[in-house]
Write a protein that holds these residues in place. Structure first.
Motif, PDB file in Angstrom:
ATOM      1  N   ALA A 304      70.785  -0.878  42.318  1.00 36.35           N
ATOM      2  CA  ALA A 304      70.302  -0.583  43.665  1.00 36.35           C
ATOM      3  C   ALA A 304      71.093   0.557  44.302  1.00 36.35           C
ATOM      4  CB  ALA A 304      70.389  -1.836  44.532  1.00 36.35           C
ATOM      5  N   LEU A 305      72.389   0.590  44.082  1.00 35.60           N
ATOM      6  CA  LEU A 305      73.218   1.660  44.638  1.00 35.60           C
ATOM      7  C   LEU A 305      72.834   3.010  44.045  1.00 35.60           C
ATOM      8  CD1 LEU A 305      75.616   2.712  46.276  1.00 35.60           C
ATOM      9  CD2 LEU A 305      77.115   2.048  44.373  1.00 35.60           C
ATOM     10  N   LEU A 306      72.598   3.055  42.745  1.00 42.31           N
ATOM     11  CA  LEU A 306      72.208   4.312  42.101  1.00 42.31           C
ATOM     12  C   LEU A 306      70.858   4.800  42.619  1.00 42.31           C
ATOM     13  CD1 LEU A 306      73.265   3.585  38.402  1.00 42.31           C
ATOM     14  CD2 LEU A 306      74.480   4.958  40.092  1.00 42.31           C
ATOM     15  N   ARG A 307      69.921   3.869  42.800  1.00 40.38           N
ATOM     16  CA  ARG A 307      68.586   4.279  43.242  1.00 40.38           C
ATOM     17  C   ARG A 307      68.582   4.739  44.691  1.00 40.38           C
ATOM     18  NH1 ARG A 307      65.219  -0.671  40.307  1.00 40.38           N
ATOM     19  NH2 ARG A 307      65.229   0.268  38.216  1.00 40.38           N
ATOM     20  N   VAL A 308      69.314   4.038  45.549  1.00 34.79           N
ATOM     21  CA  VAL A 308      69.402   4.476  46.946  1.00 34.79           C
ATOM     22  C   VAL A 308      70.081   5.837  47.035  1.00 34.79           C
ATOM     23  CG1 VAL A 308      70.492   3.983  49.161  1.00 34.79           C
ATOM     24  CG2 VAL A 308      69.333   2.166  47.932  1.00 34.79           C
ATOM     25  N   SER A 309      71.151   6.016  46.281  1.00 35.99           N
ATOM     26  CA  SER A 309      71.866   7.292  46.309  1.00 35.99           C
ATOM     27  C   SER A 309      70.995   8.430  45.796  1.00 35.99           C
ATOM     28  CB  SER A 309      73.148   7.183  45.467  1.00 35.99           C
ATOM     29  OG  SER A 309      73.997   6.172  45.957  1.00 35.99           O
ATOM     30  N   LEU A 310      70.237   8.164  44.736  1.00 41.31           N
ATOM     31  CA  LEU A 310      69.364   9.198  44.188  1.00 41.31           C
ATOM     32  C   LEU A 310      68.251   9.542  45.165  1.00 41.31           C
ATOM     33  CD1 LEU A 310      68.564  11.006  41.815  1.00 41.31           C
ATOM     34  CD2 LEU A 310      67.276   9.075  40.875  1.00 41.31           C
TER      35      LEU A 310
END
Length: 372
Positions: A304-310
């Protein structure tokens, strides 16, 4: 092909020549067509020598590319072009024949891929996409080298715009439910919006550059090109055709996207770092409604952190690219490198057309002498 025209090809702007590149497109495609054709025809009988075959074919393709680039034997080039096209399509037919009496799905798929690759390769060659991609990589290396200054100037406004959304639970729920391919589509939409914005501004930018460029600036822009020292004056700018405008749009969009990509990488790393420091697993679980799943690639990072950041980095990159063209402050800070690319291309084109207008073939010979 003269030295000046080859310079346009190396810059990824083949349509800026008088003969806008249509006649020699197949000739410039010949190396890749010959490579695919030879390997397609010989791969089946020589399965145990695939690596050697590919190396030999690749070396031959590079040699053929160099030979076509420097030769003036137009008849030989035409025969080479014809043979390369024949080899390419013969390899497609050979794939069906190798499959035996019953044509397999893989053979049909290979033929469809080759049939689709041909027009794609034609368009890529006609508009110089390969050299444009090479120039984009050089710009990425240069921007990464200067990324500290670039990030320091771009991050404040972008963080002010996006940092609030990073701590919004609804965005985390949305990103957690997105698959990677759907998020890739979203990033592609951001890139498309950037290209469309560049297209909307291209005509205006070209007109401003043509009105602003003086003769000394045009002559100065020819330094480092085959036209250096060949002229003492330049003619007025000639209106661009649609193909030429599209080719310049690719140059402008590529420069904008590479600069925005470097900024986006910095934003992505910033959000990942902030998320690891400030957001604990309990808070993340409360936002997304379930325990966060670790990434398969980097287990210490939640998906979830990677997707929000992307997602936020992609939006920030799009906003940055558009702001560099519309916002006066950002335009002054970040748009000059892009403008210099267009200025040089238009200035060299004006000098080239002036030289060609002095007498056809004799002008071409003069250009060759200037480039030697």
């Amino acid at each position: 092909m003269s030295q000046v025209e080859r310079w346009f090809v190396r810059q990824g702007l083949p349509t800026l020549r008088l003969d806008d590149g249509r006649r020699d497109t197949l000739a410039r495609m010949a190396p890749v067509l010959a490579f695919v054709g030879v390997t397609g025809l010989l791969e089946r009988p020589l399965q145990n020598m695939v690596i050697v075959l590919y190396c030999v074919a690749a070396a031959g393709a590079f040699a053929l590319r160099y030979w076509i680039g420097v030769t003036r034997r137009s008849v030989a080039v035409r025969w080479t072009r014809f043979a390369s096209v024949c080899l390419y399509w013969a390899s497609a037919i050979g794939m069906v024949e190798f499959s035996g009496p019953e044509v397999t799905v893989s053979a049909v798929g290979s033929v469809v891929i080759l049939g689709t690759f041909f027009p794609v390769a034609y368009l890529a060659t006609a508009y110089g996409l390969v050299p444009l991609a090479g120039r984009a990589l050089l710009h990425v290396v240069r921007d990464v080298r200067d990324s500290v200054q670039l990030q320091a100037r771009s991050l404040p406004l972008l963080l002010f715009l996006t940092l609030f959304f990073f701590f919004t639970g609804e965005l985390w729920q949305l990103a957690d439910r997105l698959s990677w391919w759907r998020e890739s589509v979203v990033i592609g939409i951001f890139a498309t919006v950037t290209v469309c914005a560049s297209a909307a501004r291209l005509r205006e930018e070209i007109q401003q550059i043509e009105q602003r460029l003086s003769i000394p600036e045009m002559l100065s822009a020819c330094r480092g090109t085959p036209l250096e020292g060949a002229l003492d004056e330049c003619a007025a700018a000639v209106p661009l055709t649609r193909r030429q405008s599209f080719n310049l749009l690719l140059l402008l969009a590529g420069r904008q996207l590479t600069q925005a990509a470097v900024v986006g990488v910095g934003m992505f790393l910033f959000f990942v770092s902030i998320g690891l420091v400030l957001i604990d697993p309990a808070t993340m679980q409360q936002w997304i409604g379930s325990p966060p799943n670790p990434s398969n690639l980097i287990p210490v990072l939640p998906v979830a952190l990677l997707r929000v950041s992307l997602l936020l980095a992609g939006f920030a990159s799009m906003y940055f690219a558009i702001s560099t063209m519309t916002d006066p402050h950002y335009r002054k800070e970040f748009f000059p490198p892009v403008i210099r690319e267009l200025e040089r291309a238009l200035a060299v084109r004006a000098a080239y057309l002036t030289l060609m207008g002095r007498g056809g073939r004799s002008a071409t010979g003069h250009a060759r002498q200037a480039g030697s």
